[in-house]
Enzyme design. Structure first.
Site, PDB file in Angstrom:
ATOM      1  NE  ARG A  92      -0.805  -2.352   2.959  1.00 53.85           N
ATOM      2  CZ  ARG A  92      -1.839  -2.698   3.724  1.00 53.85           C
ATOM      3  NH1 ARG A  92      -2.152  -1.936   4.732  1.00 53.85           N
ATOM      4  NH2 ARG A  92      -2.530  -3.778   3.492  1.00 53.85           N
ATOM      5  CG  ASP A  95      -2.639   0.668   6.462  1.00 52.96           C
ATOM      6  OD1 ASP A  95      -3.780   0.772   6.001  1.00 52.96           O
ATOM      7  OD2 ASP A  95      -2.361  -0.098   7.389  1.00 52.96           O
ATOM      8  CG  ASP A  97      -4.525   0.775  10.503  1.00 58.51           C
ATOM      9  OD1 ASP A  97      -5.508   0.838   9.744  1.00 58.51           O
ATOM     10  OD2 ASP A  97      -3.583  -0.016  10.317  1.00 58.51           O
TER      11      ASP A  97
END
Ligand SMILES: Nc1nc2nc(S)n(CCO)c2c(=O)[nH]1
Length: 158
Positions: A92, A95, A97
């Site tokens: 990716r 990312d 989170d």
């Protein structure tokens, strides 16, 4: 004002660009202020291992956004930086989170807080421990113990 910890990861070049651009976009948001940044760690992929090494870090933010609005904001940044979801645990560009949000917990499918896999991930716990000693004690390990668990590449610092 709310305190949240966000994990960042990238394993598509130019990794440094994606990381710094994500930080810039977060900082530019009127309802987000970055308070602390961990070092940047280069880490071997965990889970789906047939992919390039990651750069990982964790930041502490103060935010006026409620959890779902924060989630929407970070998903917007991922999209802006070309995040695709072809392979669930695959490479990716960026990312983001949400790890922790105040002392809150939520088990909703769309947004689980604390992050459901953070306690399994040295690439999250080590940078988190670096900037949030008081939060990490819950997991019963010192930052040094967690660092020793991290599959070591050259541990880079900002
Ligand atoms: N070292 C490392 N391994 C990973 N495996 C997955 S999936 N990811 C993406 C986590 O959301 C990572 C990561 O960020 N770092």
């Amino acid at each position: 004002m709310n305190k949240s910890y966000i994990a960042l990861g990238t394993n598509i070049e130019p990794r440094d660009f994606y990381l710094s651009e994500a930080l810039n976009l977060l900082e530019a948001h009127e309802a987000i202020a970055i308070q602390k940044r961990s070092s940047i760690y280069e880490t071997a992929p965990v889970g789906y291992v047939e992919q390039d090494d990651f750069l990982n870090m964790v930041i502490e933010i103060q935010t006026l956004l409620e959890p779902y609005d924060l989630l929407e904001t970070i998903q917007g940044i991922e999209q802006k930086l070309g995040r695709t979801r072809d392979v669930r645990f695959g490479p990716r560009t960026i990312d983001l989170d949400i790890l922790l949000y105040n002392q809150e917990s939520s088990t909703d499918e769309q947004l689980t807080i604390p992050h459901p896999r953070m306690h399994e991930r040295a690439f999250v716990l080590v940078p988190l421990a670096e900037i949030a000693e008081e939060e990490i004690v819950q997991f019963g390990k010192t930052a040094q113990e967690l660092l020793e668990e991290l599959p070591q590449r050259d541990v880079e610092t900002v």
